[in-house]
Write an enzyme that holds these catalytic residues in place. Structure first.
Site, mmCIF file in Angstrom:
data_model
loop_
_atom_site.group_PDB
_atom_site.id
_atom_site.type_symbol
_atom_site.label_atom_id
_atom_site.label_comp_id
_atom_site.label_asym_id
_atom_site.label_seq_id
_atom_site.Cartn_x
_atom_site.Cartn_y
_atom_site.Cartn_z
ATOM 1 N N GLU A 250 137.842 8.409 -0.911
ATOM 2 C CA GLU A 250 136.656 7.994 -1.680
ATOM 3 C C GLU A 250 137.170 7.415 -2.986
ATOM 4 O OE1 GLU A 250 133.701 7.829 -0.617
ATOM 5 O OE2 GLU A 250 134.014 8.962 1.211
ATOM 6 N N CYS A 284 131.569 8.098 -9.955
ATOM 7 C CA CYS A 284 131.735 7.023 -8.970
ATOM 8 C C CYS A 284 130.367 6.474 -8.565
ATOM 9 C CB CYS A 284 132.478 7.551 -7.760
ATOM 10 S SG CYS A 284 131.751 9.028 -7.076
#
Ligand code: NDP
Length: 485
Positions: A250, A284
């Protein structure tokens, strides 16, 4: 440095000092030393990997109820101690106290969720196309999993990897971010209390370039679960393929919130302020691109300016703080460079974007709002990881959707609209792993898959039941029972 306060690595069931030590300072108050942390060397990393391999075989034989109890105990302790450990997290990372406490609480929920998943591991069976043969399809542990986590959610990111890794019968070697070692040691102390095979869980602290690189290059690792930046992710992928190691990554993003002409503008302002500036933009899932319909643009900008200027930037542990400092001097310098870049590209600074001083010396800056940006500007192509957002004006829904999708990334996206038709169309056509309707781009649940597209993610999804895809390997067994007598 006093030996008594030195926080150590946890390797093969022992707390061990390494060769060197780093100091961890509070970004809200640089005179506050959070602690001193030992850095493991590569020989200790190898010991951890060897111990993990042996312990994993033992753990895979441990009954499901025991595994359930271990995960439940870890999760329960995290939840019970979320206030204390959340304070430690906020002190070393800089997020406001309520967010630090919330993160530790959520981390506990990852463990309790995967405790329950231990008891839900059910395979498939089928008849063979050949007579008299049955097929049994089941998942087996992957083996030794390397967990590499970032500093921005130091406990949660690690927990959403470590909990499923242990639940599905794996051993773990964890290299946390060097910016947040105190949270890593605190979680490790809780895990170390459990009755686990020695070496099943290991904490190896050290820099990414040395101990992290050695970990991902090791042929002793069966899987790497990484969260961090795109450049580091690319390097990990290259190292992993040498050994055909399974990877799950990720990485960065460039999330957009689209505000339509039929939106509740006050709601849009709340969602934009929270999504763009929450956690000082160091998420994020932060919405650094605000794509706004021209019909509501001026009203939205005017109200967002008021909301942005009202955000209280101060010491993470001070009551009433809404934005803490950013994590480090290098992060602050990078943020200020992006403020300059936006100006030089022709954006108008509406408010913020300045380094500010508070009672204690720290890495404080005011949240920055820009207008007049286009989606082609560098500032709208790169992840900022800063309390900073740029408004892009559009003339309709189709243009908004096209702009949302015009990025190399694809983690989350959001739309603010009162039209069910637009909301549904957006849900189906936004090219991101997560889509939010009348919600901020940041903020996800733990029992459903999380991940993105494009440069944001690579490999199987994290969280929820989907995590089994990464942490297990499928075995298909064919059984011929012969003819009954
Ligand atoms: P980095 O990529 O710099 O670091 C992440 C982790 O990787 C750290 O533990 C780091 O160690 C380690 N590392 C660095 N170099 C190597 C290497 N060569 N080999 C192995 N490990 C290495 O990211 P940040 O910590 O700065 O975190 C911010 C990034 O994380 C942002 O891009 C953000 O978008 C992303 N992120 C993504 C999320 C998602 O789910 N998509 C969620 C949260 C963050 P060290 O600390 O010692 O450098």
């Amino acid at each position: 440095m006093s030996e008594i306060n030195l926080k150590k690595n946890f390797i093969a069931g022992e707390w061990l000092a390494g060769e060197t030590v780093i100091e961890n300072l509070n970004p809200s108050d640089l005179s506050d030393l959070v602690g001193e942390f030992s850095q493991a060397n590569t020989s200790q990393l190898n010991d951890a990997l060897d111990a993990a391999k042996l312990a994993q075989k033992a753990w895979a034989q441990v009954g499901l109820e025991k595994r359930y109890s271990v995960l439940m105990a870890i999760g329960t302790e995290l939840i019970e101690r979320s206030k204390e450990l959340g304070e430690l997290l906020s002190r070393e990372e800089g997020k406001p106290l309520a967010e630090g406490v919330g993160e530790v609480y959520r981390s506990g929920q990852f463990f309790t969720y995967y405790a329950a998943e231990v008891l839900r591991q059910i395979g498939e069976n089928a008849d063979s196309v050949r007579d008299g043969i049955e097929i049994d399809v089941r998942r087996e542990p992957l083996g030794v999993v390397a967990v590499i986590s970032p500093w921005n959610f130091p406990t949660a990111t690690a927990s959403w990897k470590i909990a499923p890794a242990l639940a599905y019968g794996n051993a773990v070697v964890w290299k946390p971010a060097n910016a947040t070692p105190a949270s890593a040691v605190a979680l490790t102390e809780i895990i170390a209390k459990q009755d686990l095979p020695k070496g099943l869980f290991n904490l190896v602290m050290g820099s990414g370039g040395s101990i992290g690189q050695a970990l991902v290059e090791s042929p002793k690792v069966n899987g790497i679960s990484f969260t961090g930046s795109v450049p580091v992710g690319r390097g990990i992928a290259r190292a992993a393929i040498e050994n055909f190691t399974k990877i799950q990554m990720e990485m960065g993003s460039k999330n957009a919130l689209a505000v339509m002409d039929d939106a509740d503008v006050d709601l849009a302002v709340t969602l934009a302020a929270g999504g763009a500036f929450g956690g000082s933009g160091q998420k994020c899932t932060a919405s650094s691109r605000l794509i706004v319909h021209s019909k509501v643009h001026d009203e939205f900008v005017e109200k967002l300016k008021v909301a942005t200027e009202a955000l209280k930037v101060d010491h993470a542990l001070k009551e009433g703080t809404q934005l803490g400092p950013v994590v480090s001097d290098s992060q602050l310098q990078s943020n200020l460079k992006y403020v300059d870049l936006a100006k030089s590209e022709g954006c108008q600074l509406i408010c913020g974007g300045e380094r500010v001083e508070r009672d204690t010396e720290g890495y404080y800056m005011t949240p920055a709002l820009f207008t007049g940006s286009t989606n082609q500007m560098q500032v709208n192509r790169e992840e900022l990881f800063a309390p900073m957002a740029c408004v892009i004006k559009v003339d309709g829904y189709e243009e908004a959707l096209a702009t949302v999708n015009d990025t190399n990334f694809g983690l989350t996206s959001g739309i603010v609209t009162t039209s069910l038709a637009r909301a549904n169309h957006f849900r189906r056509n936004a090219q991101t792993g997560c889509v939010m309707v009348n919600l901020p781009t940041a903020g996800t649940d733990y029992h459903v898959p999380f991940g993105g597209r494009g440069d944001s993610s690579y490999g199987p999804r994290e969280q929820g039941r989907g995590a089994a895809e990464f942490y297990t390997i499928v075995k298909t067994a064919y059984i011929s029972s012969g003819q009954p007598e």
